[in-house]
Write an enzyme that holds these catalytic residues in place. Structure first.
Site, mmCIF file in Angstrom:
data_model
loop_
_atom_site.group_PDB
_atom_site.id
_atom_site.type_symbol
_atom_site.label_atom_id
_atom_site.label_comp_id
_atom_site.label_asym_id
_atom_site.label_seq_id
_atom_site.Cartn_x
_atom_site.Cartn_y
_atom_site.Cartn_z
ATOM 1 N N LYS A 116 45.338 45.478 35.869
ATOM 2 C CA LYS A 116 44.337 45.132 36.881
ATOM 3 C C LYS A 116 43.129 44.410 36.285
ATOM 4 O O LYS A 116 42.437 43.667 36.977
ATOM 5 C CB LYS A 116 43.884 46.402 37.626
ATOM 6 C CG LYS A 116 45.019 47.175 38.297
ATOM 7 C CD LYS A 116 45.769 46.343 39.315
ATOM 8 C CE LYS A 116 46.879 47.121 40.007
ATOM 9 N NZ LYS A 116 48.081 47.300 39.209
ATOM 10 N N GLU A 200 34.792 49.190 39.376
ATOM 11 C CA GLU A 200 34.280 48.062 40.129
ATOM 12 C C GLU A 200 33.471 48.574 41.322
ATOM 13 O O GLU A 200 33.541 49.750 41.678
ATOM 14 C CB GLU A 200 35.419 47.155 40.612
ATOM 15 C CG GLU A 200 36.371 47.801 41.580
ATOM 16 C CD GLU A 200 37.554 46.904 41.929
ATOM 17 O OE1 GLU A 200 37.810 45.942 41.201
ATOM 18 O OE2 GLU A 200 38.226 47.190 42.939
ATOM 19 N N GLU A 275 46.858 41.978 47.482
ATOM 20 C CA GLU A 275 46.029 42.866 48.291
ATOM 21 C C GLU A 275 44.564 42.423 48.253
ATOM 22 O O GLU A 275 44.040 42.070 47.198
ATOM 23 C CB GLU A 275 46.150 44.304 47.791
ATOM 24 C CG GLU A 275 47.570 44.856 47.909
ATOM 25 C CD GLU A 275 47.646 46.351 47.648
ATOM 26 O OE1 GLU A 275 46.645 46.927 47.180
ATOM 27 O OE2 GLU A 275 48.702 46.938 47.915
ATOM 28 N N GLU A 288 44.280 43.453 44.029
ATOM 29 C CA GLU A 288 45.327 43.472 43.020
ATOM 30 C C GLU A 288 46.555 42.776 43.578
ATOM 31 O O GLU A 288 46.656 42.520 44.781
ATOM 32 C CB GLU A 288 45.683 44.913 42.634
ATOM 33 C CG GLU A 288 46.233 45.746 43.784
ATOM 34 C CD GLU A 288 46.414 47.213 43.408
ATOM 35 O OE1 GLU A 288 45.679 47.682 42.523
ATOM 36 O OE2 GLU A 288 47.281 47.868 44.015
ATOM 37 N N ASN A 290 50.698 43.304 43.668
ATOM 38 C CA ASN A 290 51.838 44.178 43.397
ATOM 39 C C ASN A 290 53.082 43.325 43.218
ATOM 40 O O ASN A 290 53.504 42.636 44.151
ATOM 41 C CB ASN A 290 52.030 45.176 44.543
ATOM 42 C CG ASN A 290 50.904 46.185 44.592
ATOM 43 O OD1 ASN A 290 50.528 46.757 43.572
ATOM 44 N ND2 ASN A 290 50.339 46.398 45.767
ATOM 45 N N PHE A 348 46.468 68.960 54.179
ATOM 46 C CA PHE A 348 47.535 68.109 53.674
ATOM 47 C C PHE A 348 48.193 68.668 52.404
ATOM 48 O O PHE A 348 48.621 67.921 51.535
ATOM 49 C CB PHE A 348 47.042 66.686 53.429
ATOM 50 C CG PHE A 348 46.551 66.013 54.680
ATOM 51 C CD1 PHE A 348 47.419 65.302 55.486
ATOM 52 C CD2 PHE A 348 45.217 66.116 55.067
ATOM 53 C CE1 PHE A 348 46.973 64.711 56.657
ATOM 54 C CE2 PHE A 348 44.763 65.519 56.241
ATOM 55 C CZ PHE A 348 45.643 64.813 57.033
#
Length: 658
Positions: A116, A200, A275, A288, A290, A348
Site C-alpha cells: 500500500k 494516513e 478503491e 488501494e 486489489n 456480532f
C-alpha cells in the site's frame, strides 16, 4: 485454453470459480484442509487434494503444499480466488518457476499494488488523487504518534500488505492509537505474513466506492462501472451495490479513467479493483488497488452481464479482452448482502457449529443469486473467515433491487448457529439507507447501541404479533380443536391484547383469521406447513414472508430486519402472571465474560491490578480478527481465569473483579 485448473481456495468463491470452469469445459482440482474434508466446495471439483492441517498458515497459505498438489495433479493453471494467496507475489513467482500459470496479474503488478505504501507513490506519479499521509512504514508506536500529530487526528492505521478490513484501525486520539497500533500489526502478520503498517489521514464522512477494471496483455483496458461498499463494520463490507447512488456519468468517467491510468502505470492485465474514498461533493481519493477478484464481484456481473472469472481465465490464457469501453453497459441495479456466521445481537460475536438447517430462497427466481460455500449438515469452524454465503439481487432500479433482496432474506433460513441475516435485512429496510445518502459511518450512526433485533416500524411489529398469535392458535387448533380465543402477545414489554376466530380452509390449505385489536378488525390468512420455519401471511393485497421457530409458547420471529421473541398467553393467564414476583437477575457486574468463541492472544492485566474504564483487558482472536475487550468501569482485577493461548467459549468467565 487450460485443460485443468487448481482452485487455491475454499468456501463460496471456490464453488463459484468451479462453476465457470465447468461452463468453459475446464477440469478442476480442489484443495482442502483437515477441517474442510467434507466441505461443499469439494463437491464442485473433478479432483481434490488435502494440503494440510486446519490452521490456514499450514494449508491454504502453504505455498509448497499447494504447488506440489498442482504438479502432482497436472494443473495448467491456478486460480487463487480472493484472500489467502490471491495477492501473494511469492506464490505467483513460485508457480511461474514451475511453468504453471497464475490466473491473475503479473508478479510485478501484485508486488507494486499489494504494498500500500508503494502503490500510493505510483498512483501519485500516475496522476491519481491520493489521501494525505506518511510515505513509508511505521516501525514503532513512538513514530506512529509523531506521524499522527503531523497529519492530524483522526488517522487510519493500515496494513501495508492488507485488505478485507484486516490490520486496520481508526484512531481519534493518542490513546486509541496506542491501543490499536499493535493489534493492527498483529492482525496484519496473521492475515498476510507481513506486519508493516502505515498511517494516513482518515476522511470523515467518507463513501467507499470502487472501480472494476479488466485488462489484457495486448494493452486493451476497460472499466466496468463502480460498486459502492459504504456499509461496513470494522472496515469489512456488509452490503455492496452497483451502481452507486452518488455517482453520475461524469464522476464515473473520471474515476474510471483514473483507475485505468493506475493500471497502465503497472502494465496490469487481469481483473482488478481500484478503491476510492469519496465525498458527497463528488471528490474522490485513491485508497488501494486489489489485484484479485473481489468478494462483491457478483453485483458487477449482474449489471454488466460479464462473467469476470471467465474473463480472468481467458486473459491468463493470452486471449484478447474482446471488449471496448463502448461495449460496457450498466443494466438496472444490483445489491449484495454478505451472510456471516455471527450473532449481531451479541455485538456480532462469531458463531461456530453445525448447520442443522440451510433453507435457501427460491432457486427459480432469476432476479436472486446465491453464492454459497456451505450446505446443511456442514460445520462452521473458528479457523476461517465467518462469511458463509452471499445473497445478491438484480432489479430495474435501486428500490426494486433492495425490495427483492429483503424478500429473499426473509426466505433464507439457517439454524444451528447464529447469522447476520436479520441484521442485513434491517439495513435494507432502513430509511436512511433507502435514501442512498450513506457513508462508512452508517452503521455507527444508525445503530449507536448495536443491533437489538427490535426496529421502530410499528406496522411490522403488529404484523409479527399476528404471526405469533396465529402460530399459537394453529397449535391449539391441532391439539384441542380450539378456534376462538382472547389472548395477549408480549413482545419486548409491549402487549398486544387480541381476540380472534380461526377457520381452516381445506380447499386452499390456509388458516383464515378474523382478529380484533383496539376495537379494529383485521382479516388475514396464514399458509404454513408442519415443521416448516417459513410461512406467508396475507393481509389485504399484501403477502409477507416470515420466519418462525418455537419453544413451547415462545416464538422467535424474523421479518424485514426484526429478530424478536414473542410470547402468547390467554388473557386470564396473562393477568395472573403479572401478579407473580419477578426473579432477580444474576449480578454479572463483577465478571468479564467472553462475548465470542476464540483464542486468547494477550492478557493485558494482572491480578490485584487497578484498571480504569476503557483500559485493555484481554485480546481475543476470533475468525482471523483481533478483538480487544476493555474495562467498562474502574475496578480491581481479583482473579484471571485464563491464560494466553487458551481457547475460550461464549460466556466463559475470563476475569473476576473485586
Amino acid at each position: 485454453m487450460f485443460k485443468k485448473i487448481l482452485i487455491a481456495n475454499r468456501g463460496e468463491i471456490a464453488c463459484r470459480i468451479a462453476r465457470t470452469c465447468k461452463k468453459m469445459g475446464i477440469k478442476t482440482i480442489g484443495i482442502y484442509s483437515d477441517a474442510d474434508s467434507n466441505s461443499l466446495h469439494l463437491d464442485y471439483m473433478d479432483e481434490k487434494v488435502n494440503v494440510g492441517p486446519a490452521n490456514s498458515s499450514n494449508s491454504y497459505l502453504n505455498i509448497k503444499n499447494i504447488i506440489k498438489a498442482a504438479k502432482d495433479y497436472k494443473a495448467d493453471a491456478v486460480h487463487p480466488g480472493y484472500g489467502f494467496l490471491s495477492e501473494n507475489a511469492e506464490f505467483s513467482k513460485a508457480l511461474k518457476k514451475e511453468k504453471i500459470t497464475f490466473i491473475g496479474p503479473s508478479m510485478e503488478a501484485i508486488q507494486s499494488m499489494g504494498d500500500k505504501i508503494i502503490s500510493k507513490r505510483i498512483a501519485k506519479k500516475a496522476g491519481v488523487n491520493i489521501i494525505p499521509g506518511v510515505d513509508g512504514a511505521i516501525k514503532n508506536i513512538d513514530l506512529a504518534i509523531k506521524a499522527a500529530i503531523e497529519i492530524g487526528f483522526p488517522v487510519m492505521i493500515k496494513a501495508s500488505a492488507g485488505g478485507g478490513g484486516k490490520g486496520m484501525r481508526i484512531a481519534n486520539n493518542e490513546e486509541e492509537l496506542k491501543s490499536g497500533f499493535q493489534s493492527a500489526k498483529n492482525e496484519a502478520q496473521k492475515s498476510f505474513g507481513d506486519d508493516r503498517v502505515f498511517i494516513e489521514k482518515f476522511i470523515v464522512g467518507p463513501r467507499h466506492i470502487e472501480i472494476q477494471i479488466l485488462a489484457d496483455e495486448f494493452g486493451n483496458m476497460v472499466y466496468l462501472g463502480e460498486r459502492e461498499c459504504s456499509v461496513q463494520r470494522r472496515h469489512q463490507k456488509v452490503i455492496e451495490e452497483s451502481p452507486s447512488s452518488l455517482v453520475d456519468e461524469e464522476m464515473r468517467k473520471k474515476m474510471g479513467e483514473q483507475a485505468l491510468l493506475l493500471a497502465k502505470a503497472v502494465n496490469y492485465s487481469s481483473a482488478g479493483t481500484v478503491e476510492f474514498v469519496a465525498s458527497n461533493d463528488k471528490s474522490f481519493y485513491f485508497l488501494e488497488m486489489n489485484t484479485r477478484l473481489q468478494v462483491e464481484h457478483p453485483v458487477t456481473e449482474l449489471v454488466t452481464g460479464i462473467d469476470l472469472v471467465e474473463k480472468m481465465i481467458n486473459i491468463s490464457a493470452k486471449k484478447p479482452l474482446g471488449l471496448t469501453q463502448s461495449d460496457i453497459k450498466m443494466n438496472g441495479w444490483s445489491v449484495e448482502a454478505r451472510i456471516y456466521a455471527e450473532d449481531p445481537i451479541r455485538n456480532f460475536a462469531p458463531s461456530i457449529g453445525r448447520l442443522k438447517k440451510f433453507k435457501s430462497p427460491d432457486k427459480q427466481n432469476s432476479s436472486i443469486r446465491l453464492d454459497s460455500g456451505v450446505q446443511e449438515g456442514g460445520e462452521i469452524s473458528m479457523y476461517y473467515d465467518p462469511m458463509i454465503a452471499k445473497l445478491i439481487s438484480h432489479g430495474k432500479d435501486r428500490d426494486d433491487a433492495c425490495l427483492k433482496l429483503s424478500t429473499a432474506l426473509d426466505s433464507f433460513f439457517i439454524s444451528g448457529l447464529e447469522t447476520n441475516i436479520a441484521f442485513v435485512n434491517s439495513v435494507l429496510n432502513n430509511k436512511k439507507f433507502l435514501s442512498g445518502n450513506i457513508t462508512t459511518a452508517f452503521l455507527d450512526e444508525e445503530y449507536p447501541k448495536g443491533y437489538s433485533g427490535l426496529l421502530k416500524t410499528k406496522s411490522k411489529l403488529f404484523l409479527i404479533s399476528l404471526v405469533a398469535l396465529a402460530m399459537e392458535a394453529i397449535k391449539k387448533y391441532r391439539s384441542q380443536n380450539l378456534s376462538a380465543e382472547n389472548c395477549v402477545v408480549i413482545i419486548n414489554k409491549l402487549d398486544f391484547n387480541i381476540s380472534y376466530q380461526m377457520v381452516y380452509n381445506e380447499i386452499k390449505n390456509i388458516y383464515e383469521f378474523s382478529a380484533i385489536f383496539k376495537e379494529q378488525s383485521y382479516d388475514f390468512s396464514i399458509k404454513w406447513g408442519i415443521g416448516n420455519p417459513i410461512l406467508s401471511i396475507n393481509m389485504g393485497d399484501h403477502t409477507s414472508i416470515v420466519q418462525v421457530t418455537s419453544d413451547i409458547s415462545k416464538y422467535r420471529i424474523k421479518h424485514a430486519g426484526f429478530d424478536i421473541h414473542a410470547t402468547v398467553r390467554e388473557t386470564h393467564i396473562y393477568q395472573l402472571s403479572k401478579l407473580i414476583p419477578k426473579k432477580s437477575k444474576n449480578n454479572l457486574s463483577k465478571l468479564l465474560l467472553s462475548p465470542m468463541p476464540g483464542q486468547v492472544v494477550k492478557v493485558c492485566v494482572q491480578e490485584n491490578q487497578k484498571v480504569n474504564s476503557g483500559d485493555d483487558l484481554i485480546i481475543l482472536d476470533a475468525m482471523k480478527m483481533e478483538n480487544i475487550l476493555k474495562a467498562d468501569k474502574d475496578a480491581v482485577v481479583k482473579k484471571i481465569n485464563i491464560q494466553e493461548g487458551n481457547t475460550v467459549s461464549v460466556d466463559q468467565e475470563l476475569i473476576v473483579f473485586s
